[in-house]
Design a protein around this motif. Structure first.
Motif, PDB file in Angstrom:
ATOM      1  N   ALA A 101       0.828  -1.213   0.000  1.00 27.18           N
ATOM      2  CA  ALA A 101       0.000   0.000   0.000  1.00 27.18           C
ATOM      3  C   ALA A 101       0.861   1.261   0.000  1.00 27.18           C
ATOM      4  O   ALA A 101       0.583   2.212  -0.734  1.00 27.18           O
ATOM      5  CB  ALA A 101      -0.925  -0.017   1.217  1.00 27.18           C
ATOM      6  N   ILE A 102       1.906   1.261   0.828  1.00 21.35           N
ATOM      7  CA  ILE A 102       2.811   2.417   0.869  1.00 21.35           C
ATOM      8  C   ILE A 102       3.476   2.611  -0.490  1.00 21.35           C
ATOM      9  O   ILE A 102       3.560   3.732  -1.016  1.00 21.35           O
ATOM     10  CB  ILE A 102       3.882   2.225   1.960  1.00 21.35           C
ATOM     11  N   ALA A 103       3.949   1.523  -1.085  1.00 17.99           N
ATOM     12  CA  ALA A 103       4.638   1.605  -2.374  1.00 17.99           C
ATOM     13  C   ALA A 103       3.717   2.156  -3.458  1.00 17.99           C
ATOM     14  O   ALA A 103       4.123   2.996  -4.275  1.00 17.99           O
ATOM     15  CB  ALA A 103       5.155   0.229  -2.772  1.00 17.99           C
ATOM     16  N   HIS A 104       2.475   1.671  -3.489  1.00 21.22           N
ATOM     17  CA  HIS A 104       1.501   2.136  -4.480  1.00 21.22           C
ATOM     18  C   HIS A 104       1.293   3.644  -4.340  1.00 21.22           C
ATOM     19  O   HIS A 104       1.388   4.401  -5.325  1.00 21.22           O
ATOM     20  CB  HIS A 104       0.184   1.387  -4.264  1.00 21.22           C
ATOM     21  N   PHE A 105       1.029   4.089  -3.121  1.00 23.17           N
ATOM     22  CA  PHE A 105       0.784   5.510  -2.872  1.00 23.17           C
ATOM     23  C   PHE A 105       2.022   6.347  -3.193  1.00 23.17           C
ATOM     24  O   PHE A 105       1.929   7.401  -3.844  1.00 23.17           O
ATOM     25  CB  PHE A 105       0.372   5.722  -1.416  1.00 23.17           C
ATOM     26  N   TRP A 106       3.167   5.906  -2.744  1.00 21.65           N
ATOM     27  CA  TRP A 106       4.405   6.661  -2.919  1.00 21.65           C
ATOM     28  C   TRP A 106       4.754   6.818  -4.392  1.00 21.65           C
ATOM     29  O   TRP A 106       5.137   7.901  -4.849  1.00 21.65           O
ATOM     30  CB  TRP A 106       5.525   5.948  -2.158  1.00 21.65           C
TER      31      TRP A 106
ATOM     32  N   ILE B 180       1.787   1.020 -13.512  1.00 21.24           N
ATOM     33  CA  ILE B 180       3.045   0.531 -12.948  1.00 21.24           C
ATOM     34  C   ILE B 180       2.941   0.423 -11.427  1.00 21.24           C
ATOM     35  O   ILE B 180       3.471  -0.523 -10.824  1.00 21.24           O
ATOM     36  CB  ILE B 180       4.213   1.432 -13.373  1.00 21.24           C
ATOM     37  N   ALA B 181       2.232   1.346 -10.787  1.00 23.78           N
ATOM     38  CA  ALA B 181       2.034   1.263  -9.332  1.00 23.78           C
ATOM     39  C   ALA B 181       1.321  -0.025  -8.959  1.00 23.78           C
ATOM     40  O   ALA B 181       1.669  -0.683  -7.963  1.00 23.78           O
ATOM     41  CB  ALA B 181       1.237   2.471  -8.841  1.00 23.78           C
ATOM     42  N   ARG B 182       0.330  -0.416  -9.747  1.00 18.67           N
ATOM     43  CA  ARG B 182      -0.393  -1.656  -9.457  1.00 18.67           C
ATOM     44  C   ARG B 182       0.472  -2.881  -9.758  1.00 18.67           C
ATOM     45  O   ARG B 182       0.359  -3.915  -9.098  1.00 18.67           O
ATOM     46  CB  ARG B 182      -1.716  -1.674 -10.232  1.00 18.67           C
ATOM     47  N   ALA B 183       1.366  -2.767 -10.752  1.00 26.23           N
ATOM     48  CA  ALA B 183       2.313  -3.857 -11.013  1.00 26.23           C
ATOM     49  C   ALA B 183       3.298  -3.995  -9.852  1.00 26.23           C
ATOM     50  O   ALA B 183       3.693  -5.113  -9.483  1.00 26.23           O
ATOM     51  CB  ALA B 183       3.065  -3.601 -12.319  1.00 26.23           C
ATOM     52  N   ILE B 184       3.686  -2.878  -9.266  1.00 20.42           N
ATOM     53  CA  ILE B 184       4.578  -2.918  -8.100  1.00 20.42           C
ATOM     54  C   ILE B 184       3.885  -3.598  -6.930  1.00 20.42           C
ATOM     55  O   ILE B 184       4.506  -4.362  -6.176  1.00 20.42           O
ATOM     56  CB  ILE B 184       5.036  -1.490  -7.727  1.00 20.42           C
ATOM     57  N   THR B 185       2.584  -3.353  -6.762  1.00 21.93           N
ATOM     58  CA  THR B 185       1.816  -4.054  -5.733  1.00 21.93           C
ATOM     59  C   THR B 185       1.874  -5.560  -5.961  1.00 21.93           C
ATOM     60  O   THR B 185       2.110  -6.336  -5.027  1.00 21.93           O
ATOM     61  CB  THR B 185       0.348  -3.575  -5.741  1.00 21.93           C
ATOM     62  N   ASN B 186       1.663  -5.987  -7.210  1.00 20.99           N
ATOM     63  CA  ASN B 186       1.767  -7.422  -7.540  1.00 20.99           C
ATOM     64  C   ASN B 186       3.150  -7.957  -7.199  1.00 20.99           C
ATOM     65  O   ASN B 186       3.290  -9.057  -6.652  1.00 20.99           O
ATOM     66  CB  ASN B 186       1.499  -7.636  -9.042  1.00 20.99           C
ATOM     67  N   TYR B 187       4.157  -7.178  -7.548  1.00 21.66           N
ATOM     68  CA  TYR B 187       5.546  -7.592  -7.313  1.00 21.66           C
ATOM     69  C   TYR B 187       5.811  -7.825  -5.830  1.00 21.66           C
ATOM     70  O   TYR B 187       6.359  -8.867  -5.437  1.00 21.66           O
ATOM     71  CB  TYR B 187       6.486  -6.516  -7.863  1.00 21.66           C
ATOM     72  N   ILE B 188       5.412  -6.886  -5.000  1.00 23.03           N
ATOM     73  CA  ILE B 188       5.677  -7.000  -3.560  1.00 23.03           C
ATOM     74  C   ILE B 188       4.953  -8.189  -2.958  1.00 23.03           C
ATOM     75  O   ILE B 188       5.545  -8.990  -2.214  1.00 23.03           O
ATOM     76  CB  ILE B 188       5.276  -5.695  -2.847  1.00 23.03           C
TER      77      ILE B 188
ATOM     78  N   THR C 221      -2.765   6.096   7.153  1.00 24.99           N
ATOM     79  CA  THR C 221      -3.467   4.914   7.671  1.00 24.99           C
ATOM     80  C   THR C 221      -4.727   4.622   6.859  1.00 24.99           C
ATOM     81  O   THR C 221      -4.985   3.466   6.487  1.00 24.99           O
ATOM     82  CB  THR C 221      -3.847   5.111   9.148  1.00 24.99           C
ATOM     83  N   GLU C 222      -5.500   5.669   6.579  1.00 28.77           N
ATOM     84  CA  GLU C 222      -6.756   5.481   5.837  1.00 28.77           C
ATOM     85  C   GLU C 222      -6.490   4.880   4.461  1.00 28.77           C
ATOM     86  O   GLU C 222      -7.217   4.004   3.993  1.00 28.77           O
ATOM     87  CB  GLU C 222      -7.486   6.820   5.705  1.00 28.77           C
ATOM     88  N   TRP C 223      -5.433   5.365   3.793  1.00 26.32           N
ATOM     89  CA  TRP C 223      -5.079   4.814   2.480  1.00 26.32           C
ATOM     90  C   TRP C 223      -4.688   3.339   2.599  1.00 26.32           C
ATOM     91  O   TRP C 223      -5.118   2.516   1.787  1.00 26.32           O
ATOM     92  CB  TRP C 223      -3.934   5.599   1.850  1.00 26.32           C
ATOM     93  N   ILE C 224      -3.889   2.984   3.587  1.00 24.70           N
ATOM     94  CA  ILE C 224      -3.445   1.594   3.735  1.00 24.70           C
ATOM     95  C   ILE C 224      -4.634   0.675   3.998  1.00 24.70           C
ATOM     96  O   ILE C 224      -4.724  -0.428   3.439  1.00 24.70           O
ATOM     97  CB  ILE C 224      -2.386   1.468   4.849  1.00 24.70           C
ATOM     98  N   VAL C 225      -5.562   1.126   4.842  1.00 28.47           N
ATOM     99  CA  VAL C 225      -6.767   0.331   5.101  1.00 28.47           C
ATOM    100  C   VAL C 225      -7.548   0.140   3.808  1.00 28.47           C
ATOM    101  O   VAL C 225      -7.965  -0.980   3.480  1.00 28.47           O
ATOM    102  CB  VAL C 225      -7.656   1.009   6.174  1.00 28.47           C
ATOM    103  N   TRP C 226      -7.751   1.235   3.062  1.00 29.32           N
ATOM    104  CA  TRP C 226      -8.504   1.146   1.804  1.00 29.32           C
ATOM    105  C   TRP C 226      -7.816   0.192   0.827  1.00 29.32           C
ATOM    106  O   TRP C 226      -8.467  -0.676   0.226  1.00 29.32           O
ATOM    107  CB  TRP C 226      -8.616   2.537   1.168  1.00 29.32           C
ATOM    108  N   HIS C 227      -6.514   0.325   0.677  1.00 26.28           N
ATOM    109  CA  HIS C 227      -5.761  -0.512  -0.261  1.00 26.28           C
ATOM    110  C   HIS C 227      -5.824  -1.976   0.148  1.00 26.28           C
ATOM    111  O   HIS C 227      -6.022  -2.871  -0.698  1.00 26.28           O
ATOM    112  CB  HIS C 227      -4.304  -0.026  -0.285  1.00 26.28           C
ATOM    113  N   THR C 228      -5.679  -2.251   1.435  1.00 26.70           N
ATOM    114  CA  THR C 228      -5.732  -3.629   1.932  1.00 26.70           C
ATOM    115  C   THR C 228      -7.123  -4.223   1.718  1.00 26.70           C
ATOM    116  O   THR C 228      -7.258  -5.403   1.352  1.00 26.70           O
ATOM    117  CB  THR C 228      -5.358  -3.673   3.429  1.00 26.70           C
TER     118      THR C 228
END
Length: 374
Positions: free
Chosen positions: A195-200, A214-222, A266-273
C-alpha cells in the motif's frame, strides 16, 4: 502565497509516512485469512484447474488496470498474448498485439521475477505500456523519467480544478532512489508495504503516463515476492475498477496537506488492503463457480446432449448466477442456438427431464424461466 506548501511531498518530513498499526490490524487479519482460504482451495483443486483460474485472473488484471486509466482492451487479444507467453507457440486463432504482448510481459515479470526492483526494470515495464512511443495521440518520453511539470486536472462547467501537482522533474532521480531503497530493503509487513509503495509511486509520478498501471504492477511484485501465496490468482485492479471514484478521491485526500498535515496514510493503507481483500473474495467466488461447473458437467456426462444444448448450458454456466437476469427462457434459447421455437421448446423440455435445468418458481406460460441445477 507563492511558497505555501500544498502537497504531501512538500512537507519537511516527507517521505516518512505515519500510520497506526493498531488501526490496520483488523484489515490485515481479514486479508490474511482470505488469502489462506484461497491458498487452501487452490491446493485442493490441483494444478490444471488452478492454472485455468490464474489465466482468467491475469486477463482480468490487465484489462481492468488499463480500464482504470481509460483504455479499453480487447479481452481475446489479452488471452492470446497470455497463452502465447505460456506455451511459446502462435496459433492460427492468435489475436495478440504488440501492445497486449507487452502488458502480459509486465504482469508476468512483476508476478514471477523476485529479483530486485531497479530503475532499469521499471523503464522496461514502461516501455511495454507504450511500445510505439505514444500515449493516445501524444508523443511521450518512454523508458525515462518525465522532463516537465505534471499536474492532474479536471474540467467541469468550464472551470479547471487541480487535483494534484507532482514533484518537479529535477527531484525525480533522488526521489526514485529513496523509493527503490524502500522497495528492496524494507522489512515492513507485506500488505502494508504494498500500500505504501503504491501511494508513494503515484505521488512521485515519475513518468509522463502509465504511473497508475506501474504502481499496481509494483503491488503485484511485492505481494508475490514477499508472500509467495496466490500470486496471479486474483486481480487487484478488478476490485479497484468497481470503485474507481473512491480510488481517486482517497489519493487526492491523502496527497493534500490541507487534509493531511502529518503524512498520515493509515486510511489509504486500510482502503488498499480492503481492495486486495475484495480481489481475493472475487477470486474465491470464481473458484466456487468453477467447481460448480465442473461438478455440473460430471453429472451431465451421463446424458446424451446435442450440440445446441451444450452451447446453451455453457452460456448459462459462464454467465454465473447473475449473468442471465431472470434465467433462461425460450427467446434466449432461440437467440443462442439459432433454431426454431418448436426445437427450442423440445431441447428445454429434454434438459428439464434430465434434471439439468429447472423452472424458476413463480414463472409460467410466456414468462417461464429456467436455471441450471447444480
Amino acid at each position: 502565497m507563492q511558497n505555501e506548501k500544498i502537497w504531501i511531498w512538500q512537507d519537511d518530513k516527507y517521505p516518512y509516512f505515519r500510520y497506526d498499526k493498531d488501526t490496520l490490524s483488523q484489515s490485515l487479519l481479514s486479508v490474511s485469512q482470505n488469502s489462506g482460504r484461497l491458498d487452501g482451495i487452490l491446493t485442493m483443486l490441483g494444478v490444471q484447474k488452478s492454472n485455468t483460474l490464474k489465466v482468467e485472473s491475469s486477463i482480468n488484471e490487465i484489462v481492468t488496470s488499463s480500464q482504470i486509466e481509460g483504455e479499453l482492451l480487447d479481452r481475446q487479444s489479452v488471452r492470446s498474448s497470455i497463452l502465447k507467453k505460456i506455451s511459446g507457440e502462435i496459433t492460427k486463432k492468435d489475436t495478440s498485439t504488440k501492445h497486449t504482448d507487452g502488458l502480459v510481459a509486465m504482469l508476468m515479470d512483476s508476478s514471477t521475477n523476485s529479483s530486485a526492483l531497479t530503475i532499469k526494470r521499471l523503464n522496461g515495464w514502461h516501455n511495454t505500456l507504450f511500445p510505439d512511443g505514444y500515449s493516445g495521440l501524444y508523443k511521450i518520453n518512454v523508458a525515462k523519467f518525465r522532463e516537465e511539470e505534471m499536474s492532474v486536472v479536471s474540467y467541469k462547467g468550464g472551470r479547471e480544478k487541480t487535483h494534484y501537482i507532482a514533484p518537479p522533474p529535477k527531484s525525480l532521480a533522488k526521489e526514485m532512489d529513496c523509493f527503490l531503497d524502500f522497495i528492496n530493503e524494507s522489512k515492513e509487513e507485506a500488505y502494508t508495504k504494498a500500500a505504501i509503495a503504491h501511494f508513494w509511486f503515484v505521488t512521485i509520478h515519475p513518468y509522463d503516463d502509465g504511473n497508475g498501471r506501474i504502481a499496481r504492477a509494483i503491488t503485484n511484485y511485492i505481494l508475490s515476492k514477499e508472500l509467495g501465496l496466490n500470486d496471479g490468482y486474483y486481480s487487484i485492479s478488478t476490485a479497484i475498477v468497481e470503485d474507481k471514484k473512491s480510488y481517486y478521491n482517497i489519493l487526492e485526500h491523502t496527497q493534500k496537506l490541507l487534509y493531511n498535515k502529518n503524512l498520515e496514510i493509515t486510511e489509504w493503507i486500510v482502503w488498499h488492503t480492503e481492495m486486495i481483500n475484495k480481489a481475493i473474495e472475487i477470486s474465491l467466488q470464481q473458484v466456487q463457480i468453477s467447481v460448480q461447473k465442473a461438478n455440473f458437467w460430471d453429472k451431465a456426462r451421463e446424458y446424451s446432449l446435442n450440440i445446441r444444448q451444450i452451447k446453451v448450458l455453457n452460456k448459462l454456466l459462464d454467465a454465473g448466477t447473475d449473468g442471465f437476469e431472470g434465467g433462461l427462457n425460450t427467446k434466449k434459447y432461440l437467440s443462442i442456438a439459432k433454431i426454431s421455437t418448436a426445437t427450442a421448446k423440445r431441447d428445454i423440455a429434454d434438459l428439464v427431464s434430465k434434471n439439468l435445468i429447472e423452472q424458476v418458481e413463480g414463472t409460467a406460460g410466456r414468462n417461464v424461466r429456467y436455471v441450471v441445477m447444480f
